[in-house]
Design an enzyme around this catalytic site. Structure first.
Site, short mmCIF file in Angstrom:
data_model
loop_
_atom_site.label_atom_id
_atom_site.label_comp_id
_atom_site.label_asym_id
_atom_site.label_seq_id
_atom_site.Cartn_x
_atom_site.Cartn_y
_atom_site.Cartn_z
N GLU A 1 33.83 -63.22 -50.61
CA GLU A 1 33.90 -63.05 -52.06
C GLU A 1 33.22 -64.27 -52.71
OE1 GLU A 1 37.81 -62.80 -53.85
OE2 GLU A 1 36.95 -62.13 -55.74
N GLY B 1 41.50 -71.51 -53.19
CA GLY B 1 42.84 -71.64 -52.62
C GLY B 1 43.01 -70.81 -51.37
N MET C 1 41.94 -66.52 -49.58
CA MET C 1 41.17 -65.30 -49.73
C MET C 1 41.88 -64.13 -49.05
SD MET C 1 38.60 -63.85 -51.02
CE MET C 1 38.37 -62.09 -50.84
N GLU C 2 41.94 -63.01 -49.80
CA GLU C 2 42.75 -61.86 -49.41
C GLU C 2 42.07 -60.88 -48.46
OE1 GLU C 2 41.50 -62.43 -52.56
OE2 GLU C 2 40.77 -60.56 -53.46
N ASN C 3 41.12 -61.31 -47.63
CA ASN C 3 40.43 -60.40 -46.71
C ASN C 3 41.41 -59.45 -46.05
OD1 ASN C 3 38.13 -62.25 -46.98
ND2 ASN C 3 39.40 -63.59 -45.73
N HIS D 1 50.48 -64.24 -53.49
CA HIS D 1 49.32 -63.77 -54.25
C HIS D 1 48.36 -63.01 -53.33
CE1 HIS D 1 46.14 -64.17 -57.43
NE2 HIS D 1 45.34 -64.13 -56.36
N GLU D 2 48.00 -63.61 -52.22
CA GLU D 2 47.04 -62.95 -51.32
C GLU D 2 47.64 -61.68 -50.72
OE1 GLU D 2 44.26 -64.10 -51.88
OE2 GLU D 2 44.91 -66.06 -52.66
N HIS E 1 47.46 -58.86 -53.16
CA HIS E 1 46.12 -58.31 -53.28
C HIS E 1 45.91 -57.09 -52.37
CE1 HIS E 1 43.71 -60.55 -56.07
NE2 HIS E 1 43.75 -61.70 -55.44
N GLU F 1 42.50 -59.97 -60.26
CA GLU F 1 43.07 -61.32 -60.34
C GLU F 1 44.16 -61.45 -61.40
OE1 GLU F 1 42.81 -63.10 -57.99
OE2 GLU F 1 40.95 -62.53 -56.99
N1 PHE Z 1 40.07 -63.90 -54.41
C1 PHE Z 1 40.68 -65.18 -54.15
C2 PHE Z 1 42.06 -65.13 -54.79
O1 PHE Z 1 42.96 -64.67 -54.28
C3 PHE Z 1 39.96 -66.34 -54.68
C4 PHE Z 1 38.63 -66.60 -54.10
C5 PHE Z 1 37.49 -66.26 -54.79
C6 PHE Z 1 38.51 -67.21 -52.89
C7 PHE Z 1 36.24 -66.51 -54.29
C8 PHE Z 1 37.27 -67.49 -52.38
C9 PHE Z 1 36.13 -67.15 -53.08
O2 PHE Z 1 42.27 -65.45 -55.89
ZN ZN Z 2 43.44 -63.57 -56.25
#
Ligand code: PHE
Ligand code: ZN
Length: 874
Positions: free
Chosen positions: A127, A266, A268-270, A302-303, A306, A325
């Protein structure tokens, strides 16, 4: 847009569906020390709405193309073109299979997007647009594909090979091995992840409400294995909470989190494989503060959240970023509130919104929650998208009430599961489920700026009249603003402090929905007595409220209001007013403190019923927040005035502070519970006042605490006060601290931050010295933020030093950083956005430093930020 030239922006209005979709993608990633080979097979199909004959566009940045095949045959030279950013395929059939083979060099990637190496571990960040740095692909969130990924690497050095979904096959050959992962859920490529490394794992299990067993695996370096328990507990709590609160269950059989040291954000929600900044997942009492524990709980949740709000239902395009978000922040805020304290969490969130988002919304970086255009999407991961976005969801929650809001989210998740949608789709669901018209409400998404709400009132013949007037100041590109739909939660307090009934049913709280530029609301009140209005309860809308409270009314609200936010806001208003009066002459501090003391004493006298809230009520607004409320930012005057007030309060209430300090000393082993965290925060608040007052006992007390503490909250809190107030023993404490924690990167980040935030111009010398310190590393975002970020964002007297040296130092640093990591450089440039509010000489000095930086900036990321800020220089 070409990275490297100022281009035309990408516009929401220009959205078009992609010409081709990718139903399925097979990736084969072969990891070596000097290069990585990526084979991709894409099963493509023309979008049903795309015109026949449309070119097939694939993104690809920095890829060495080794082979390009259509149905297994090399593609004819005249059928394709690659310019280093985009691969154009002409004359493709309706349905086809494309195979590409590329070489990349993750070991040289310091930008930390795409595939890179962090402390010997391969990991990815896709992302928003990192996937195009791994392979050719339509890198846009509205292309959803099923992924099957094979990862290959040296077996001894990379025993753990991970990707999204479930492991379905593995094997080895020579010294190398491979694992194939399959993700059954179609997803946009920004949710792709891959990890290869030598990692330890904490494993646990979670049983869903419907009885499915989920395997939970948290990966980190072996040395950090003892720091994963809190994240695991938080993850299980989040899973249970989402089932209870939203009826949402996890969908895969396995959920993995990997901790990495080099990370731009912080976490990432992969899908099924979250990648986390170590700062947001590792926690141990000895090395992590209370704030750190709470951050881990919030970010893990949070993740996890997502998985539905972002992954199962994703964004159509990046203009819709707040769809996932804003909603997910709202969800994690509610979760943390339920886990800890609703009132305390609300105040913390409002404080952050007002001190960080309001300034963004009032400066050159102001943009709507759903922007209409952007240059670099990386620059739009902002507090406006996240925190203001969460406030918009919260307002809808408030307008609908919890049951209908839940009906709205049920509708949203069922209607759009597996789709890429827009913020409008979200609001549609809320309007439908709530049976309300949200047409006007939608302006909140497209209109930037902090609305100002002016309230005035009068009592006429037993009728209380409240007039509300709204206006939103112009923001870049948006000179004229329309009235918004603003929910204003209200109570009226009678002379005894109790809330008056507002209607025939005896309700004492109501929500006024302001839709016009100005409206008057009427309530009958007993006698002819003017009630005290408790306005915007719970901070029911993200607006700046202007009402001419008298000091007596504020003290009354602080003592009697049943709304936690309003009590805190009343205290803040008292403090702001006192500091403001001291700006021109800090010698009045004793008198101001004496006037405030009774209210503070009252808070202290009942502090032990809720120490966390008491600590918030007793916290003076920070220098940055005070400066932001002034017409012109005067950092030195603000510092002098605020320090004088804090010292005077420290002296006058010294005994009370010591009592609170004693009463709040926690015994027994460290626990990150809300109750214990509250006691520690009140204790440190008390210590802060005593340090400000240079109390005779305080230096030795803090030195002992810093030396003997069994937890990082106490140790770091004591260190910070010793150092910031330049108390005896400070340098020894700093040296001892570094010796003790030298090998703990996250602790050392704090050590850098403490020194970078010592008020005063002298700190510039220290910051320069720390930039040259052997432990400083431009490639580690946490370290850069710890030193430079805290300097620029949390040390106004040094950063804004009258000499302009702070600006020059910072600009130099950003130039250096831009060569290493453009995203971080651009993000940190945001600290300069207060430029238009500086006094003239400083404004010129900062503008000159930024113009010089702009002339040397290489990345489009940094240039976009600098151009926007400089455009406000006038
Ligand atoms: N999408 C992530 C979040 O949970 C933030 C993020 C954005 C991490 C871009 C890396 C790069 O908020
Ligand atoms: Zn997020």
């Amino acid at each position: 847009m070409r990275d490297g030239q100022p281009g035309t922006p990408i516009r929401l209005a220009d959205y078009q569906v992609p010409a081709y979709l990718v139903d399925e993608v097979l990736l084969d990633v072969d990891l070596f020390d000097e290069h990585t080979r990526v084979n991709a097979t894409l099963h493509m199909r023309r979008h049903p709405q795309a015109p026949a004959g449309a070119d097939c566009l694939l993104n690809g940045v920095g890829l060495t193309l080794d082979a390009l095949m259509l149905e297994g045959e090399p593609l004819a030279q005249d059928a394709w073109q690659y310019d280093g950013e985009q691969l154009v395929l002409r004359g493709m059939p309706e349905v086809f299979t494309l195979t590409t083979r590329v070489t990349i060099e993750p070991q040289l990637n310091t930008a930390l997007e795409g595939l890179y190496v962090s402390r010997g571990m391969f990991c990815t960040q896709c992302e928003a647009e990192g996937f195009r740095r791994i392979t050719f692909f339509p890198d846009r969130p509205d292309v959803l594909s099923r992924f099957s990924t094979t990862v290959r690497a040296d077996k001894a050095r990379f025993p753990v090979l991970l990707s999204n979904g479930n492991p379905v096959a593995r094997g080895e050959e020579g010294g190398r091995h491979w694992v194939t992962w399959e993700d059954p859920f179609p997803k946009p490529c920004y949710l792709f992840a891959l990890v290869a490394g030598d990692l330890a794992c904490l494993e646990d299990r979670y049983r869903t409400g419907s009885g499915r067993e989920i395997t939970l695996q948290l990966f980190a370096e072996e040395r950090d294995l003892d720091k994963l328990d809190h994240a695991m507990a938080s993850l299980k709590a989040a899973m249970a909470w989402d089932e209870r609160t939203y009826g949402l269950e996890y969908d895969l059989d396995i959920y993995m989190i990997v901790a990495v040291s080099h990370f731009n954000m912080g976490a990432m929600e992969n899908k099924g494989l979250n990648i986390f900044n170590t700062a947001c997942v590792l926690a141990h009492p000895k090395t992590t503060t209370d704030a750190g524990f709470q951050r881990v709980e919030a970010v893990v949740a949070h993740e996890y959240f997502h998985n539905w709000s972002g992954n199962r239902v994703t964004c159509r395009d990046w203009f819709q970023l707040s769809l996932k978000e804003g909603f997910t922040v709202f969800r994690d805020q509610s979760f943390s509130a339920d886990m800890n304290s609703v009132a305390v969490k609300r105040v913390e969130d409002v404080d952050m919104l007002r001190t960080v988002q309001f300034p963004e919304d009032q400066g050159p970086m102001a943009h709507p929650v759903r922007p209409a255009e952007y240059h670099k999407i990386d620059n739009f991961y902002t507090v406006t998208i996240y925190e203001k976005g969460a406030e918009l969801v919260r307002m809808q929650h408030g307008l609908l009430g919890p049951e209908r809001f839940r009906a709205g989210t049920d509708l949203y998740f069922s209607r759009f599961d597996g789709q890429a949608v827009t913020t409008d789709d979200f609001v549609d669901c809320m309007a439908e489920a709530g049976g309300i018209d949200l047409t006007q409400f939608r302006r909140w998404y497209s209109q930037a700026g902090t609305p100002r709400l002016e309230a005035s009132d009068s009592v006429v013949e037993g009728e209380y009249r409240l007039t509300l007037r709204q206006s939103t100041p112009a923001t870049p590109g948006q000179p004229d603003k329309l009235p918004l739909m603003i929910p204003v939660k209200l109570a009226l307090l009678g002379t005894d402090g109790a809330a008056l009934p507002l209607d025939d049913d005896g309700r004492t709280e109501t929500v006024l929905v302001l839709t016009e530029a100005e409206q008057t609301f009427r309530f009958s009140v007993p006698g002819n007595q003017a009630p005290v209005p408790s306005l915007l309860r719970g901070f029911s809308a993200p607006v700046a409220l202007d009402y001419d409270f008298s000091p007596a009314q504020l003290r009354f609200l602080l003592a009697h209001d049943s709304d936690g936010y309003c009590r805190w806001d009343a205290a803040q208003r008292l403090y702001h007013a006192a500091v403001k009066r001291l700006l021109s002459d800090p010698s009045g501090a004793d008198a101001e403190a004496a006037a405030l003391a009774p209210a503070l004493e009252q808070v202290l006298s009942r502090a032990m019923t809720d120490p966390a809230e008491a600590a918030l009520l007793l916290t003076l607004p920070g220098e940055v927040a005070i400066g932001d409320r002034l017409e012109v930012l005067e950092p030195d005057q603000v510092h002098a005035a605020r320090s004088a007030l804090q010292a005077a309060l420290g002296r006058q209430l010294a005994q009370r502070w010591w009592q609170a300090e004693q009463a709040c000393t926690t015994t027994g082993p460290y626990r990150p519970t809300a109750a214990d965290i509250g006691r520690r925060s009140l204790r440190h608040r008390a210590l802060g006042y005593l340090a400000a007052a240079a109390d005779t006992q305080i230096a030795s007390h803090l030195a002992a605490l810093c030396r003997d503490a069994d937890n990082m909250t106490d140790q770091l809190g004591a260190l910070r006060l010793l150092v910031h107030y330049r108390l005896p023993g400070a340098s020894q404490a700093l040296a001892d601290f570094a010796a003790q924690w030298h090998d703990e990167a996250l602790v050392m980040d704090q050590w850098f931050a403490v020194q970078a935030t010592v008020p005063g111009e002298q700190t510039l010398t220290q910051v320069r010295a720390l930039l040259a310190h052997t432990d400083f590393d431009w490639r580690v975002p946490n370290r850069v933020r710890g030193l430079l970020g805290s300097f620029a964002n949390a040390n106004p007297t040094a950063f804004h030093a009258a000499s302009g040296d702070g600006y020059r130092l910072y600009a130099e640093a950003l130039a250096r950083l831009d060569e290493v990591n453009p995203q971080i450089a651009a993000r940190m440039a945001g600290a300069c956005a207060r430029l238009p509010r500086l006094p003239a000489a400083r404004r010129e000095a900062l503008a000159a430093a930024l113009r010089d930086l702009l002339s040397r900036s290489r990345s489009a990321n940094l240039r976009e930020m600098l151009e926007r800020i400089l455009a406000s220089a006038g």
